[in-house]
Design an enzyme around this catalytic site. Sequence first.
Site, PDB file in Angstrom:
ATOM      1  CG  LEU A 194     -84.612  17.679  28.361  1.00 15.82           C
ATOM      2  CD1 LEU A 194     -85.262  17.850  29.726  1.00 15.82           C
ATOM      3  CD2 LEU A 194     -83.790  18.913  28.013  1.00 15.82           C
ATOM      4  CG  ASP A 195     -77.910  12.904  25.484  1.00 14.68           C
ATOM      5  OD1 ASP A 195     -78.295  11.867  24.911  1.00 14.68           O
ATOM      6  OD2 ASP A 195     -76.781  13.038  25.984  1.00 14.68           O
ATOM      7  CB  ALA A 196     -77.721  11.134  29.176  1.00 14.28           C
TER       8      ALA A 196
END
Length: 590
Positions: free
Chosen positions: A242-244
Site C-alpha cells: 500500500l504505497d504512501a
Amino acid sequence: MLRRTESTVQLLDRVRMHLETIYRDTPLQVTPEDLARELIQVMRLDEADCTPESHVNYWTQRDSIVITYGDTLLREDEKPLVTLKTFFDSHTEGMISGIHILPFYPWSSDDGFAVLDYSSVNEFLGDWGDIQAIASSYDLMADLVINHCSSRSLWFENFLRGQDPGKDYFFTASPDDDLRAVVRPRTSPLLREVETSEGTKHVWCTFSHDQVDLDFRNPDVLRQFVSIVRQYLDNGVRIFRLDAVAFLWKIPGTNCLNLDETHEVVRLMRTLVEHANPGSLLITETNIPNRENLSYFGNANEAHAIYNFSLPPLLVNTLITGNVRHFKTWLMSMPPAQNGTTYFNFIASHDGIGLRPAEGLLSDEELDLMVETMLHFGGHVSYRALEDGQNKPYEINISLFDALQGTTAGPDTWGIERFVCAHAIMLGLEGIPGIYIHSLVGTRNDYQRVQNTGAYRSINRHQWQYDELEALLNREDTTHAQVFSRIKELLSIRGRQAAFHPNATQFTLHLGDNICGFWRQSIDRRQSIFCITNVSAEMLPLSLCDINLIGTDEWVDLVSGTQFQSREEVLELQPYQTLWITNKADYAGT
C-alpha cells in the site's frame, strides 16, 4: 444478490462497520450496508463461504523478497518481464520466495508511481500473461498506488471535463484553507491550480504536480480500488504494497497524516483481501517516524507487515560510525510482532535512505554527519518543506554499496565486508527480509542516469544489460560476483533455521558499543542462534562466556562452520565479521 450464509452475514457486518467508521463525518448517497454489499460483490466474496483464521503466520524463515523494477534487466528482442523471470529462475536456486515488481502499469512520471491505468501492464514490460508466469513461480508483490494517480490519466482528464469516471475522484482545497500543519515529503507547492468545466479548482498534490491525490470521501474511488485489488488477485498477486497510504485521508487544519479514516481503510482492505484469498498479505509503506509506523499493525487487524523504515538509516549510521549504541536502543524498543503480523525488513530500495524514520532515534548532529558522509561518497540529498517554510533533508539518494564504502573517516578497503555485514544483520532480524536487486548484485551509483532523468533517486535505479551482468556474475574476481555469492549463501543458511522464523523470539545482547548482538529462539524453543557482528574496522575480542552458551549443547557458527569446544573460548572477531552461533545447525523446525 448476496447469499446469506452465517459467514457472509458476519462479513457483511464487518464491512459495514468499517464503512460506518470511514464515512462517519462524510455524507453518503447510499447506506453503509448497501455499499458493503457492493464491495463484497465486487470482490466476489458472495461466491465464497470461508472465514479466515486470525493470528496465522503465512510465512516462514524460507521467505525472502527481492525488490526490482520490471525493466531492471534488459535483453534485446525480449520483454523485460520475461528476462526478469529468466534471471531469478537461473540464479536464485530456490533461495528467493517472492518478487516485488515495482509499478508495472502505464505511467507518466516517478518511474511508475504516477499511474495512468491501473488495469493494464505497461506494454514495454510485457503483459498479464508474463505477470501470471512470475506469480506461478514466486510470491508476487505488487504496488497498490492508492494515494494518487497521474495527472494524465483518463480519470483526471475526466475530472477536468466533468465526466465519469473521474468527475469527483480528486481532492480539492482552497488556498485560503489552513494547510500549515500538513506534513509532506516534498518542497513543491501542495496545491495545483487547474481549469475545469466547473471553473478554477486547486487539486491536492502530496508528491508532485503530476501525482494528483485521490479523494476517498467519494465511495466511487473506494469501489474502483476494490475492483483493482480483485483484478490483481485474479492475475496472481499475493502481496499488496500500500504505497504512501499514510497520506490517504485529508482534513484541512490537521497534519493530514495517519488519520483515523486512513487506518480504517487499511482495516477494510485487510478484511476484503483475507476473505478473498487467505494467505494474501497487505504491507504498508509508511516512510514516517518509527512510533507512527508501528501503528499500522493496529491490533493485528491492519497491515500483515509494515516496512521497517528505521532500519536503513540506523544500520548505515551504525556501520559508518562503528558504534551500535543507537541501533541497540532501537532494537530493544521494538515490540515483538503478534502472530499474524511481522516486520518487512529492508536496508535498500528504489527510493533513498529515509531520514524521517530516524527522527527521535538519532540527533540532528548525527543525521547531519550521516548526510555529510553520504555526500562525500557521491550521494545526493532530497528535501522536504517544513511548516515554517524551511527545507529539511528527507532522504539520502545513494546506492547502498557506495554508502558503505567507508566510515565517517572516509573510504577504506572494507567496503565489501561492510556491505555483506549489513545484510547479515538484516537477515538475522525478526521479520521477512526484502533485498533490493541492486544490493543483491552490488550495483554502484549511476550518475549517468541521474543526468538523463534529472532525478536524484535515479542514482540507485540502474538498468543492466542482461548479458553484461551475466558476464560479471560469472567472473569470481568481480565485486558483483562476490557480493551475489555471499548474500545468496546467507539466504541459503537462513532458510534452514527455525530460529530465523519471522516471528521467532528476539532479545538484544549487550556486548559493548562495537559489537551488534541479538539472540533468536525458534517458536518451539529447540533452536537458539546468537547473531553477533563486529560493526567496526578493528579486530575485537569476544568471550563466549558473554553470550551465555548452554554448556550441555554443542555450538557451531553457521557462517564459517567453526565448532566451539569450550564456553571459555575467546574469539577474535575480524572487522565486520558476523557469527550465527547455534546449538542445532540446519534445524528447520517441526
